[in-house]
Design a protein around this motif. Sequence first.
Motif, mmCIF file in Angstrom:
data_model
loop_
_atom_site.group_PDB
_atom_site.id
_atom_site.type_symbol
_atom_site.label_atom_id
_atom_site.label_comp_id
_atom_site.label_asym_id
_atom_site.label_seq_id
_atom_site.Cartn_x
_atom_site.Cartn_y
_atom_site.Cartn_z
ATOM 1 N N LYS A 254 0.706 -0.875 -0.254
ATOM 2 C CA LYS A 254 0.460 0.017 0.100
ATOM 3 C C LYS A 254 1.050 1.289 0.227
ATOM 4 C CE LYS A 254 -0.676 0.018 5.079
ATOM 5 N NZ LYS A 254 -1.210 0.476 6.035
ATOM 6 N N ASP A 255 2.020 1.084 0.834
ATOM 7 C CA ASP A 255 3.311 2.893 0.506
ATOM 8 C C ASP A 255 3.910 2.620 -0.495
ATOM 9 O OD1 ASP A 255 2.459 2.982 3.355
ATOM 10 O OD2 ASP A 255 3.527 1.570 3.891
ATOM 11 N N LEU A 256 3.636 1.450 -1.237
ATOM 12 C CA LEU A 256 4.548 2.141 -2.752
ATOM 13 C C LEU A 256 3.949 2.726 -3.638
ATOM 14 C CD1 LEU A 256 6.255 -2.092 -3.302
ATOM 15 C CD2 LEU A 256 7.659 0.794 -2.809
ATOM 16 N N LYS A 257 2.034 1.788 -3.874
ATOM 17 C CA LYS A 257 1.293 2.374 -4.734
ATOM 18 C C LYS A 257 0.535 3.691 -4.021
ATOM 19 C CE LYS A 257 -3.471 1.107 -6.561
ATOM 20 N NZ LYS A 257 -4.402 -0.426 -5.715
ATOM 21 N N ALA A 258 1.246 4.452 -2.807
ATOM 22 C CA ALA A 258 1.155 5.298 -3.195
ATOM 23 C C ALA A 258 2.389 6.609 -3.335
ATOM 24 C CB ALA A 258 0.920 5.742 -1.082
ATOM 25 N N LEU A 259 2.806 5.601 -3.385
ATOM 26 C CA LEU A 259 4.873 7.143 -3.492
ATOM 27 C C LEU A 259 4.784 6.741 -5.223
ATOM 28 C CD1 LEU A 259 6.934 7.807 -2.928
ATOM 29 C CD2 LEU A 259 7.853 5.885 -3.037
ATOM 30 N N TYR A 260 3.708 5.380 -5.700
ATOM 31 C CA TYR A 260 4.118 4.865 -6.594
ATOM 32 C C TYR A 260 2.750 6.292 -7.772
ATOM 33 C CZ TYR A 260 2.417 3.151 -11.600
ATOM 34 O OH TYR A 260 1.961 2.849 -13.215
ATOM 35 N N GLU A 261 1.731 6.287 -7.136
ATOM 36 C CA GLU A 261 0.862 7.428 -8.049
ATOM 37 C C GLU A 261 0.996 8.646 -7.499
ATOM 38 O OE1 GLU A 261 -2.722 5.991 -6.070
ATOM 39 O OE2 GLU A 261 -2.931 3.937 -8.006
ATOM 40 N N ASN A 262 1.053 9.473 -6.637
ATOM 41 C CA ASN A 262 2.102 10.421 -6.131
ATOM 42 C C ASN A 262 3.186 11.511 -6.707
ATOM 43 O OD1 ASN A 262 0.103 10.585 -3.983
ATOM 44 N ND2 ASN A 262 1.263 10.244 -2.523
ATOM 45 N N THR A 263 3.931 9.978 -7.380
ATOM 46 C CA THR A 263 5.222 10.907 -8.658
ATOM 47 C C THR A 263 4.433 10.605 -9.339
ATOM 48 O OG1 THR A 263 6.639 9.683 -6.631
ATOM 49 C CG2 THR A 263 7.343 9.847 -8.642
ATOM 50 N N LEU A 264 3.431 10.129 -10.429
ATOM 51 C CA LEU A 264 3.658 9.846 -11.573
ATOM 52 C C LEU A 264 2.070 10.193 -11.854
ATOM 53 C CD1 LEU A 264 4.848 5.680 -12.851
ATOM 54 C CD2 LEU A 264 6.524 8.504 -13.095
ATOM 55 N N LYS A 265 1.966 10.519 -10.994
ATOM 56 C CA LYS A 265 0.574 11.169 -11.411
ATOM 57 C C LYS A 265 -0.614 10.752 -11.794
ATOM 58 C CE LYS A 265 2.137 15.074 -9.845
ATOM 59 N NZ LYS A 265 2.916 16.999 -9.917
ATOM 60 N N SER A 266 -0.473 11.597 -13.005
ATOM 61 C CA SER A 266 -1.711 11.082 -14.462
ATOM 62 C C SER A 266 -1.368 10.575 -14.407
ATOM 63 C CB SER A 266 -1.976 12.289 -14.921
ATOM 64 O OG SER A 266 -1.022 12.682 -15.783
ATOM 65 N N LEU A 267 0.413 9.777 -14.902
ATOM 66 C CA LEU A 267 0.438 8.792 -15.543
ATOM 67 C C LEU A 267 0.931 7.832 -15.511
ATOM 68 C CD1 LEU A 267 3.618 10.630 -17.308
ATOM 69 C CD2 LEU A 267 1.861 10.388 -18.121
ATOM 70 N N ALA A 268 -0.028 7.180 -14.034
ATOM 71 C CA ALA A 268 0.740 6.697 -13.445
ATOM 72 C C ALA A 268 -0.354 4.916 -13.696
ATOM 73 C CB ALA A 268 0.514 6.448 -11.703
ATOM 74 N N PRO B 235 -1.130 3.966 -16.740
ATOM 75 C CA PRO B 235 -1.659 4.952 -17.867
ATOM 76 C C PRO B 235 -2.800 3.898 -18.775
ATOM 77 C CG PRO B 235 0.764 3.830 -18.389
ATOM 78 C CD PRO B 235 0.096 3.858 -16.948
ATOM 79 N N LYS B 236 -3.783 4.359 -19.181
ATOM 80 C CA LYS B 236 -4.667 3.538 -19.788
ATOM 81 C C LYS B 236 -5.077 4.287 -21.083
ATOM 82 C CE LYS B 236 -6.373 2.163 -16.073
ATOM 83 N NZ LYS B 236 -5.809 0.586 -15.837
ATOM 84 N N THR B 237 -4.250 5.052 -21.564
ATOM 85 C CA THR B 237 -4.586 5.682 -23.242
ATOM 86 C C THR B 237 -2.977 5.230 -24.141
ATOM 87 O OG1 THR B 237 -3.753 7.839 -22.357
ATOM 88 C CG2 THR B 237 -5.729 7.838 -22.415
ATOM 89 N N LYS B 238 -2.824 4.865 -25.584
ATOM 90 C CA LYS B 238 -1.744 5.135 -25.816
ATOM 91 C C LYS B 238 -0.425 5.625 -25.203
ATOM 92 C CE LYS B 238 -0.320 3.317 -30.129
ATOM 93 N NZ LYS B 238 0.188 2.541 -32.083
ATOM 94 N N GLU B 239 -1.546 7.031 -25.852
ATOM 95 C CA GLU B 239 -0.722 8.170 -25.709
ATOM 96 C C GLU B 239 0.314 8.235 -24.249
ATOM 97 O OE1 GLU B 239 -0.318 13.458 -25.790
ATOM 98 O OE2 GLU B 239 -2.286 12.354 -25.523
ATOM 99 N N ASN B 240 -0.426 8.215 -23.175
ATOM 100 C CA ASN B 240 0.319 8.162 -21.651
ATOM 101 C C ASN B 240 1.187 6.696 -21.556
ATOM 102 O OD1 ASN B 240 -1.190 10.620 -20.892
ATOM 103 N ND2 ASN B 240 -2.202 9.650 -19.882
ATOM 104 N N GLN B 241 0.653 5.809 -22.583
ATOM 105 C CA GLN B 241 1.603 4.914 -22.073
ATOM 106 C C GLN B 241 2.916 4.569 -23.442
ATOM 107 O OE1 GLN B 241 -0.797 1.785 -23.997
ATOM 108 N NE2 GLN B 241 -1.895 1.038 -22.409
ATOM 109 N N GLU B 242 3.155 5.161 -24.481
ATOM 110 C CA GLU B 242 4.208 5.697 -24.994
ATOM 111 C C GLU B 242 4.822 7.327 -23.375
ATOM 112 O OE1 GLU B 242 2.850 7.046 -28.428
ATOM 113 O OE2 GLU B 242 2.398 5.076 -29.082
ATOM 114 N N LEU B 243 4.375 8.135 -23.682
ATOM 115 C CA LEU B 243 4.906 8.962 -22.372
ATOM 116 C C LEU B 243 6.225 8.277 -21.807
ATOM 117 C CD1 LEU B 243 2.718 11.873 -21.794
ATOM 118 C CD2 LEU B 243 4.319 11.572 -23.665
ATOM 119 N N VAL B 244 5.287 7.464 -20.579
ATOM 120 C CA VAL B 244 6.219 6.742 -19.780
ATOM 121 C C VAL B 244 7.346 5.263 -20.292
ATOM 122 C CG1 VAL B 244 5.380 4.444 -18.505
ATOM 123 C CG2 VAL B 244 3.927 6.375 -18.428
#
Length: 545
Positions: free
Chosen positions: A455-469, A471-480
């Motif tokens: 749960k701590d890893l998930k919180a750090l992951y989402e807080n850091t990558l924000k909308s890129l955590a 990623p659902k769209t192809k554009e965001n996947q390519e960005l990551v």
Amino acid sequence: MKTVNDLFILEGMKEGIVLAGHRGLTRNVQFVNISDTPDVINFLAENHLLLTTGYAFKDDPEKFCELIKQMHELNCSGLVIKINRFFNELPREVKLLADDLAFPIIDLPTKHTLGEVSRHILNYLNDAEAEQLYYALHVQKEFSNMMIKGYSLTALIEQLGHFLSRPTLLLNHRGEKIAHSHDFRMDSMKLVEREIIEKVKEDLPSAREGSTFTVPSKEHQSISTFPVQTKRQHPSMLVIVDSMTLPYPSSQMAIEQAGNVITFTIIKEQAIEENSRLLKNNFFDDLIENRIHSDEEILSRANYYGLNEDLNNICIICTVDQKGQNYEDLQLYEKKAGELYNSIYDQLEDEIVHSELDGILFTKEKYFVMILQYADEADPVEVTEFVNKCQASLQGDYSISFGVSNTVHSIKDITTAYSEACEAIMSGYDMNMLGFINFYKMKELEDLLNTIPEKDLKALYENTLKSLANPKTKENQELVKTIQVYLDSQCEISETSRRLFIHRNTVKYRIEKAEELLNCSFRDPAHSLRIRVALMIGSILKEDE
């Protein structure tokens, strides 16, 4: 080699009178030809001296002039003529031409026959060659005695400069000075020495093979290099100023004989160096295997071999990939394998020297081990560039792989750094990679993250990558994906573009957009580390799912 001027000490030539071309008396003489035929030019060559009565052109000054032009073009030595036999005096146009071309024409008294004078000159020339040979053997004997008595390379080069009466310099295979004659200690010659070394380094391959060039301070004198073969892949170089006009009886043979003895002396010193290398490797082996139990002894021996206890350390190991047909063929020839490993050692040593990094090279079993030392934390980009350069210089018929450790802050912790580098290189082989460079710290960080609750890893992951955590769209996947490859490529646009097979402008656009979304700069070490950790957490979470 003898000149026309030297011949005037001989019987017959003593009474000779120079009719024209006085400036050409310094021309070299190697052979004598007697002829009165009109087609004599067909039998002449460079450094040939022609003896003639002039009968073939006694009534044709133009033909006489044409002969002189042709002999000059062949770089013949000159012409000895019995002028009173068929001429009263040398035709004016012939004299003017000879003076203009600095082509010597010498009057021979009629009381001496051409055959008699020819015999005297040939005997003199042959005796000169024999004297040069004896002198070369004398030089070889003197230098051999000096080598047996343990004289240094500096003493040998000083003696060679004395024998040749020429400034002499010995450079190693990298173009660095090993020794020089006393001439270069003078202020006026220090600049010449620097210019010679710069010129040699400009074109090392040619200098190693033997070349002739000039430098600004000595434009009127040629400077020659002579290869001195050693046990290294590339030869050292003997550099002699104005070697084209050595004083008699010195000759190229004398240089060759002295060079041979210098070769043996260098090989002897290299054998001593190899023994020192063995002792150095024994120390490293003792350090890694924890066979040195006293901290004081560790620091004392480490300091002796150039490791500073006050600096941070990074361990880089490399080895020849043990796969492929070339490697299998290599195993059949022990001598060829030895030559390859010696060549790799020399090239790695050269890379450390040229990079101006504080580094020590060891070997342990199949690995070449470089310990780089830094006053502060090592710059990852600098380390990567150094390793890339090492790999580029070594890659050839055999692929070479590297493992790089984290920074350790004590000499006693070099054992840990070596283990990390070994683990980094073995993990590359576990993934069936060849010719790779693998850093240890990413795997170490992954192990650390696995100890943190999900749960701590998930919180750090989402807080850091924000909308890129996640990623659902192809554009965001390519960005990551672009961010991941960009960071793995040490923030190099060109390398990222090559790995993703996209245009560099596309990479720049994506990186700028990602930095805007995440409100950070990937070139900032703190931001870069945070994003790397978040991306790694994403991989861990996917594996858990």
